[in-house]
Design an enzyme around this catalytic site. Structure first.
Site, short mmCIF file in Angstrom:
data_model
loop_
_atom_site.label_atom_id
_atom_site.label_comp_id
_atom_site.label_asym_id
_atom_site.label_seq_id
_atom_site.Cartn_x
_atom_site.Cartn_y
_atom_site.Cartn_z
N CYS A 52 34.34 37.37 45.74
CA CYS A 52 33.08 36.84 46.28
C CYS A 52 33.11 36.56 47.78
CB CYS A 52 32.70 35.56 45.55
SG CYS A 52 32.17 35.87 43.88
N ARG B 271 33.53 29.77 39.39
CA ARG B 271 34.80 30.15 40.04
C ARG B 271 35.65 30.87 39.02
NH1 ARG B 271 36.70 24.30 41.22
NH2 ARG B 271 35.59 24.17 39.25
N GLU B 272 36.29 31.94 39.42
CA GLU B 272 37.21 32.61 38.51
C GLU B 272 38.32 31.63 38.17
OE1 GLU B 272 38.42 36.62 39.45
OE2 GLU B 272 36.62 36.87 40.64
N THR C 225 27.39 44.46 42.32
CA THR C 225 26.73 44.80 43.58
C THR C 225 27.82 44.97 44.64
OG1 THR C 225 26.44 42.45 44.08
CG2 THR C 225 24.57 43.57 43.08
N LYS D 250 44.15 33.80 43.69
CA LYS D 250 44.35 32.36 43.49
C LYS D 250 44.93 32.21 42.09
CE LYS D 250 39.94 31.16 41.46
NZ LYS D 250 38.79 30.28 41.47
N ASP E 241 26.81 46.74 27.81
CA ASP E 241 27.55 47.43 28.87
C ASP E 241 27.54 48.92 28.53
OD1 ASP E 241 29.73 46.08 31.04
OD2 ASP E 241 29.89 48.24 30.69
C1 UDX Z 1 33.93 31.43 44.72
C2 UDX Z 1 33.00 30.21 44.71
O1 UDX Z 1 33.79 29.02 44.68
C3 UDX Z 1 32.08 30.27 43.51
O2 UDX Z 1 31.17 29.17 43.55
C4 UDX Z 1 31.30 31.59 43.53
O3 UDX Z 1 30.47 31.71 42.40
C5 UDX Z 1 32.26 32.77 43.60
O4 UDX Z 1 33.14 32.61 44.74
P1 UDX Z 1 36.14 32.20 43.45
O5 UDX Z 1 36.08 33.43 44.29
O6 UDX Z 1 36.38 32.35 41.99
O7 UDX Z 1 34.76 31.36 43.58
O8 UDX Z 1 37.30 31.29 44.03
P2 UDX Z 1 37.46 29.91 44.81
O9 UDX Z 1 38.12 28.94 43.92
O10 UDX Z 1 36.21 29.48 45.45
O11 UDX Z 1 38.52 30.34 45.92
C6 UDX Z 1 38.21 31.36 46.88
C7 UDX Z 1 39.37 31.58 47.81
O12 UDX Z 1 39.61 30.43 48.62
C8 UDX Z 1 40.70 31.85 47.11
O13 UDX Z 1 41.41 32.84 47.83
C9 UDX Z 1 41.42 30.51 47.18
O14 UDX Z 1 42.82 30.62 47.12
C10 UDX Z 1 40.97 30.02 48.54
N1 UDX Z 1 41.03 28.57 48.68
C11 UDX Z 1 40.18 27.77 47.98
C12 UDX Z 1 41.94 27.99 49.57
O15 UDX Z 1 42.73 28.69 50.21
N2 UDX Z 1 41.93 26.64 49.72
C13 UDX Z 1 41.09 25.82 49.04
O16 UDX Z 1 41.15 24.60 49.24
C14 UDX Z 1 40.18 26.40 48.13
#
Ligand code: UDX
Length: 425
Positions: free
Chosen positions: A257, A151-152, A89, A319, A33
């Site tokens: 994302c 996923r985070e 990005t 989340k 980095d």
């Molecule tokens: C997402 C994708 O899941 C992952 O595969 C990709 O690599 C990056 O983007 P992330 O952003 O970490 O991952 O979170 P994710 O768990 O997918 O949740 C995204 C959003 O959807 C959050 O705001 C979460 O609260 C919301 N969510 C998710 C809901 O409101 N309901 C659900 O049932 C699931």
């Protein structure tokens, strides 16, 4: 498994997780980095993000010698057989991905790769980026697209237990070498062309975002017709064509994302002449849902007869299990509530928020609940799920909980004198 020398360029959430996990699989990894202070911190095993299991992986990587951190881009890449590009990005104003950092790095690295080494793109990049990267590097190395689906909050688990590994390559032998890096993981490996691999990443995220928009809109429908969205989603979940995951209603989707990738996808789709109106609509539905969610809290506060109504917001991260507040619906809702009410406090166990965004942040859930008239749950942290109704009743002045993550047992809370509100329950 053969040990490989791997350079990871960019130690953000994807790069750091990828580096620490590949080191745990036995590879020799150096994470690079240009942020000197970040690299110093990482060398001292201080992790800049809250991500379950990452600290122990970094610690064991450092002590085994499999993991190192460096600011030396060129010498690190020169010594590697594989170079992963995990660079940011961020979106431009028009939603397209800003590839400046990626291109800068590539121009610096041109001519420096070891013979036979492979460049792997893990960042989410516009469709055809692998081709553009190969062009910049003038075919000096093979370029493979290997999108991440982490996923985070569960990134380490997702890396070590993936649903699939996707490898987009024109040169199958390069793709197979990349696949071999993951040979100790037990999951399907799909080889495809780079354009398709890059498209999968955008369309997978868009599909999931659409799914949540559908669930949230269903919650409004259930509310209007008097059915229970949780029961309805349980009913849907038995159908394997629908699946049981990602059916949780909430205050809207956010994060680093979904918003960025849906914007980039709709932009690419329109530019291609085939607009993806379903994705555009899912985004618009999400915007409306964030506002409807805020409105539900405002209505609860408006209907309260107490003077100087106190609203307590529980949850700021986008989340649970992450400190990330990028494009967090919780934070956006908080801002709307703050614009309408003066006596607003917020609590989140981990969220990182810039100074000045939250008017009054407290350090414990009890402090937030103390004297509150309306409590709104916006992030699904276990601490909120485990809220004890008697304890909450003793601390609060009022009795309204707007449970936009559907965490509480409504019946139990109502029996303790609460009014629990959310769409479709
Ligand atoms: C997402 C994708 O899941 C992952 O595969 C990709 O690599 C990056 O983007 P992330 O952003 O970490 O991952 O979170 P994710 O768990 O997918 O949740 C995204 C959003 O959807 C959050 O705001 C979460 O609260 C919301 N969510 C998710 C809901 O409101 N309901 C659900 O049932 C699931």
């Amino acid at each position: 498994m053969q040990t490989s020398r791997i350079a990871i360029v960019g130690t953000g959430y994807v790069g750091l997780t990828t580096g620490a996990c590949l080191a745990s699989l036995g590879h020799q990894v150096v994470c690079i980095d240009n942020d000197e202070s970040k690299i110093q911190m990482l060398r001292a095993c201080s992790i800049p993000i809250f991500e379950d299991g990452l600290d122990s992986l970094v610690e064991s990587g450092l002590s085994s010698g499999n993991l190192a951190f460096s600011t030396e881009l060129i010498s690190s890449v020169e010594g590697a057989n594989f170079t992963f590009l995990c660079l940011p990005t961020p979106p431009n104003n028009d939603g397209t991905a800003d590839l400046t950092t990626l291109f800068d790095v590539l121009h610096r690295l041109k001519g420096k790769f070891a013979s036979g080494s492979i460049v792997i793109n893990k960042s989410t990049v516009p469709v055809n980026s692998a081709g553009v990267v190969a062009q910049i590097l003038a075919q000096e190395v093979a370029v493979v697209s290997n999108p991440e689906f982490l996923r985070e909050g569960s990134a380490v688990h997702d890396f070590l237990h993936p649903d699939r590994i996707l490898i987009g390559c024109d040169d199958l032998s390069a793709g197979e070498k990349v696949a071999a890096l993951y040979s100790s993981l037990n999951c399907p490996i799909m080889f495809t062309d780079p354009l398709s691999a890059e498209s999968v990443k955008y369309l997978a995220n868009a599909f999931l975002a659409m799914k949540i928009s559908f669930v949230n809109q269903s919650a409004l429908f259930c509310d209007a017709v008097g059915s229970n969205v949780l029961e309805v989603m349980r009913g849907l979940s038995f159908d394997p064509r629908i699946g049981s995951m990602f059916l949780n209603p909430g205050p809207g989707w956010g994060g680093s994302c979904f918003p960025k990738d849906t914007r980039a996808l709709t932009g690419m789709a329109s530019a291609s002449g085939e607009p993806m109106s379903l994705v555009t609509e899912a985004t618009a539905t999400n915007e409306k849902h964030i506002h409807r969610s805020a409105q539900l809290i405002i209505e609860a506060a408006q209907n309260n007869e107490a003077s100087n109504v106190k609203v307590a917001i529980l949850g700021l991260s986008f989340k649970a299990d992450t400190d990330d507040t990028r494009e967090s619906p919780a934070l956006r809702i908080l801002q709307i509530i703050q614009d309408n009410y003066e006596n607003v406090v917020a609590y989140d166990p981990q969220a990182k928020v810039q100074n000045g965004v939250v008017n009054k942040r407290v350090n414990t859930m009890d402090e937030a609940l103390l004297g509150a008239d309306v409590v709104a749950i916006l992030t699904e942290w276990d601490e909120f799920r485990n809220l004890d109704p008697i304890h909450a009743r003793n601390l609060m002045r009022g009795n309204v909980i707007v449970d936009l993550r559907y965490l509480l047992n409504k019946e139990v809370f109502c029996d303790s004198g609460f009014s629990v509100r959310a769409f479709g329950i």
